[in-house]
Design a protein around this motif. Sequence first.
Motif, PDB file in Angstrom:
ATOM      1  N   SER A   1       1.189  -1.339  -0.037  1.00  0.00           N
ATOM      2  CA  SER A   1       0.232   0.070   0.329  1.00  0.00           C
ATOM      3  C   SER A   1       0.875   1.125   0.494  1.00  0.00           C
ATOM      4  O   SER A   1       1.740   1.433   0.535  1.00  0.00           O
ATOM      5  CB  SER A   1      -1.139   0.413   1.044  1.00  0.00           C
ATOM      6  OG  SER A   1      -1.579  -0.885   1.270  1.00  0.00           O
ATOM      7  N   ALA A   2       1.173   2.068  -0.927  1.00  0.00           N
ATOM      8  CA  ALA A   2       1.314   3.591  -0.972  1.00  0.00           C
ATOM      9  C   ALA A   2       0.999   3.928  -2.358  1.00  0.00           C
ATOM     10  O   ALA A   2       0.219   3.537  -2.912  1.00  0.00           O
ATOM     11  CB  ALA A   2       2.948   2.458  -1.560  1.00  0.00           C
ATOM     12  N   VAL A   3       1.494   5.252  -2.331  1.00  0.00           N
ATOM     13  CA  VAL A   3       1.416   6.399  -4.003  1.00  0.00           C
ATOM     14  C   VAL A   3       2.408   5.418  -4.921  1.00  0.00           C
ATOM     15  O   VAL A   3       3.438   5.824  -4.440  1.00  0.00           O
ATOM     16  CB  VAL A   3       1.396   7.121  -3.483  1.00  0.00           C
ATOM     17  CG1 VAL A   3       1.195   8.341  -5.052  1.00  0.00           C
ATOM     18  CG2 VAL A   3       0.643   7.808  -2.903  1.00  0.00           C
ATOM     19  N   TYR A   4       1.903   4.963  -6.118  1.00  0.00           N
ATOM     20  CA  TYR A   4       2.442   4.587  -7.159  1.00  0.00           C
ATOM     21  C   TYR A   4       3.204   5.760  -8.220  1.00  0.00           C
ATOM     22  O   TYR A   4       2.129   6.029  -8.688  1.00  0.00           O
ATOM     23  CB  TYR A   4       2.786   3.519  -7.690  1.00  0.00           C
ATOM     24  CG  TYR A   4       3.340   2.368  -6.656  1.00  0.00           C
ATOM     25  CD1 TYR A   4       1.977   1.895  -5.600  1.00  0.00           C
ATOM     26  CD2 TYR A   4       3.756   1.233  -6.738  1.00  0.00           C
ATOM     27  CE1 TYR A   4       1.628   1.125  -4.759  1.00  0.00           C
ATOM     28  CE2 TYR A   4       4.088   0.525  -5.807  1.00  0.00           C
ATOM     29  CZ  TYR A   4       2.893  -0.033  -5.178  1.00  0.00           C
ATOM     30  OH  TYR A   4       3.458  -0.593  -4.062  1.00  0.00           O
ATOM     31  N   LEU A   5       3.335   6.777  -7.998  1.00  0.00           N
ATOM     32  CA  LEU A   5       4.059   7.735  -8.935  1.00  0.00           C
ATOM     33  C   LEU A   5       4.781   7.277 -10.395  1.00  0.00           C
ATOM     34  O   LEU A   5       6.241   6.587 -10.170  1.00  0.00           O
ATOM     35  CB  LEU A   5       5.219   8.688  -8.344  1.00  0.00           C
ATOM     36  CG  LEU A   5       4.524   9.743  -6.952  1.00  0.00           C
ATOM     37  CD1 LEU A   5       5.600  10.046  -6.267  1.00  0.00           C
ATOM     38  CD2 LEU A   5       3.037  10.295  -7.265  1.00  0.00           C
ATOM     39  N   CYS A   6       4.103   7.684 -11.449  1.00  0.00           N
ATOM     40  CA  CYS A   6       5.573   7.265 -12.607  1.00  0.00           C
ATOM     41  C   CYS A   6       5.947   9.048 -12.731  1.00  0.00           C
ATOM     42  O   CYS A   6       5.049   9.952 -13.375  1.00  0.00           O
ATOM     43  CB  CYS A   6       4.272   6.771 -13.850  1.00  0.00           C
ATOM     44  SG  CYS A   6       4.960   7.111 -15.441  1.00  0.00           S
ATOM     45  N   ALA A   7       6.737   9.130 -13.935  1.00  0.00           N
ATOM     46  CA  ALA A   7       7.813  10.588 -13.935  1.00  0.00           C
ATOM     47  C   ALA A   7       7.994   9.830 -15.283  1.00  0.00           C
ATOM     48  O   ALA A   7       8.212   8.696 -15.705  1.00  0.00           O
ATOM     49  CB  ALA A   7       8.527  10.748 -12.987  1.00  0.00           C
TER      50      ALA A   7
END
Lengths: 113, 113
Positions: free
Chosen positions: B87-93
């Motif tokens: 569980s977390a925020v998955y960030l794409c860049a």
Amino acid sequence: KQEVTQIPAALSVPEGENLVLNCSFTDSAIYNLQWFRQDPGKGLTSLLLIQSSQREQTSGRLNASLDKSSGRSTLYIAASQPGDSATYLCAVTGSGTASKLTFGTGTRLQVTL
Amino acid sequence: GAGVSQTPSNKVTEKGKYVELRCDPISGHTALYWYRQSLGQGPEFLIYFQGTGAADDSGLPNDRFFAVRPEGSVSTLKIQRTERGDSAVYLCASSFLFNSPLHFGNGTRLTVT
């Protein structure tokens, strides 16, 4: 292993004040350093990128400096505004791992009216 | 759209299930990154793509995590047998070149119950 520390963890200032956020890193062999802004529930917005050969970068009211040899960077915000309230993150890219950013835990800034 | 797009914005799944998270980078950006951000922490690197290939996957925590970018644009992060610790925020860049400023999406908040 690169470690990035940001001080203070939180900061509250009245509108109009100039302020400085600090970032330190343990391994001075970096490729570049970036400052980001993160608003609640949002992604990160790149504010300034300083290459390892540079000493500072400026954008509007923001000025970031880099002292690679001492492992320090500062983000200076002039004439703060309530809209500047956000979390500010510092991140470095190691010279041997140019693709990988190592982030600090951020400084949560609140600018009050 | 002009920015990095991530879908879904929120995902709730049960422990043990499989999930896919999608990232649509800025058109023309050759570099794509996945990061994971836990509450109160800075983002942690997972994987970096240059074109279609994973140039650096050293941040993937274990073999339950896998990512693809088959045509050099859209990327999918796949997590098998999810655990509550995922569980977390998955960030794409994405970025134009690997040494250019990163542009982040708003992230996918994954909750594993």
